[in-house]
Design an enzyme around this catalytic site. Structure first.
Site: not given
Ligand code: AMP
Length: 325
Positions: A107, A189, A192
């Protein structure tokens, strides 16, 4: 206990890394799942869109199969006790270890104009969310592994200093290891808010899914029979394994191994299987999102359950810390 930030629409990584486990856990454990709106302020300080983003994530959680009657489904900012525990835990987290966190370093590179203290203490807030319910299992994707290690460190430090209040939380997944869903362009990966054309969202329509999948990175053609898969091809197979029938996967594995695979055909098949998987979720989420009253009731009910558990924990915390005069 786990949470998802309302920084954009949910995608396949959120589903297979996190939500798929939530849905199974709701029948086996007492569960707390939240929309992590406070965490989103570390990167998205503008709150104009926040309410509709919270509603969006909430409706997608429910459309995927989370049942607000079975779990506490709530919004992080509705539980004020989180901020109190976050404050205490901040006194147990050292600047040096926080600065070494990979996500923090990323970040600092991606938003050098806003390296705020919330960003630095992101894993501390996450620990507060988990410990507030004295949770031991935290269903997350692989990208959260390091944060969970830090949560364990802070928990041990608290218990060592003030007495054994908390179980040590563990990153959890029903499979043998944590999941990482790769982006379609082979550049990391699914996410969002970054790399949107390489991410499949649960709100994408059929045409958009086809367009994105057809553009997915493959190399020029199959290698000699029996050679190991280049990363981009391995990623396509990985995505296929998430949504396609075993017979389909076997067919393409065989084609790959004997050198006759046509990547265009494989991507067409992948697109159709993704559409079959995503369409019902998208349609359900759209219907739920239009019912603001229902979503408000879900959040109120979830907050009530979460508050009850948070209050009980904070009594124990204050007592253990000697803050009960
Ligand atoms: P976030 O979108 O960062 O708020 O993450 C929400 C949840 O989604 C967390 O448990 C992350 O580990 C999971 N997550 C987000 N992106 C991925 C991805 N590309 N592959 C697997 N898990 C993900």
């Amino acid at each position: 206990m786990s949470g998802i930030r309302p920084t954009g629409f949910l995608h396949l990584g959120n589903y297979f890394g996190a939500l798929r486990n939530y849905i199974r856990m709701q029948d086996e454990y007492e569960c707390f799942f939240m929309v992590a709106d406070l965490h989103s302020l570390t990167t998205h300080p503008d709150t104009k869109e926040l309410k509709s983003n919270v509603q969006h994530v909430l409706s997608e959680n429910i459309a995927c199969g989370l049942d607000p009657d079975k779990v506490a489904l709530y919004c992080q900012s509705h539980i004020y006790e989180t901020s109190e525990l976050y404050l205490y835990l901040n006194m147990l987290a050292y600047k040096g270890e926080l600065e070494k966190t990979t996500t923090f370093k990323d970040k600092v590179r991606s938003q050098p104009e806003n390296v705020n203290a919330g960003l630095l203490t992101y894993p501390v807030l996450q620990t507060a969310d988990i410990l507030l319910h004295r949770a031991s299992l935290v269903p997350v994707g692989k990208d959260q592994e390091q944060h969970l290690e830090m949560s364990r460190t802070f928990t041990k430090r608290f218990n060592h200093r003030y007495g054994n209040v908390f179980p040590e939380p563990k990153a959890f997944n029903y499979g043998s290891e944590l999941v990482r869903v790769p982006a379609l362009d082979g550049s990391g990966k699914m996410s969002k808010s970054e790399n949107q054309f390489a991410t499949l969202y649960l709100s994408d329509d059929d045409e958009l899914i086809r367009k994105k999948v057809i553009k997915a990175k493959t190399d020029t053609g199959p290698l000699a029979p029996g050679s190991s898969k280049p990363e981009a091809i391995g990623n396509i197979f990985l995505l296929l394994k998430l949504v396609s029938d075993p017979s389909v996967i076997n067919k393409f594995e065989t084609d790959y191994n004997n050198g006759s695979i046509r990547y265009g055909d494989m991507k067409k098949q992948l697109a159709e299987d993704m559409i079959k998987f995503i369409t019902p979720i998208r349609q359900k989420a759209e219907a739920i999102r239009n019912d603001e009253n229902y979503l408000k009731k879900v959040m109120e009910k979830g907050a009530e359950k979460a508050r009850k558990s948070a209050k009980a924990t904070m009594e124990l915390v204050r007592q253990a810390m000697g803050l009960n005069y």
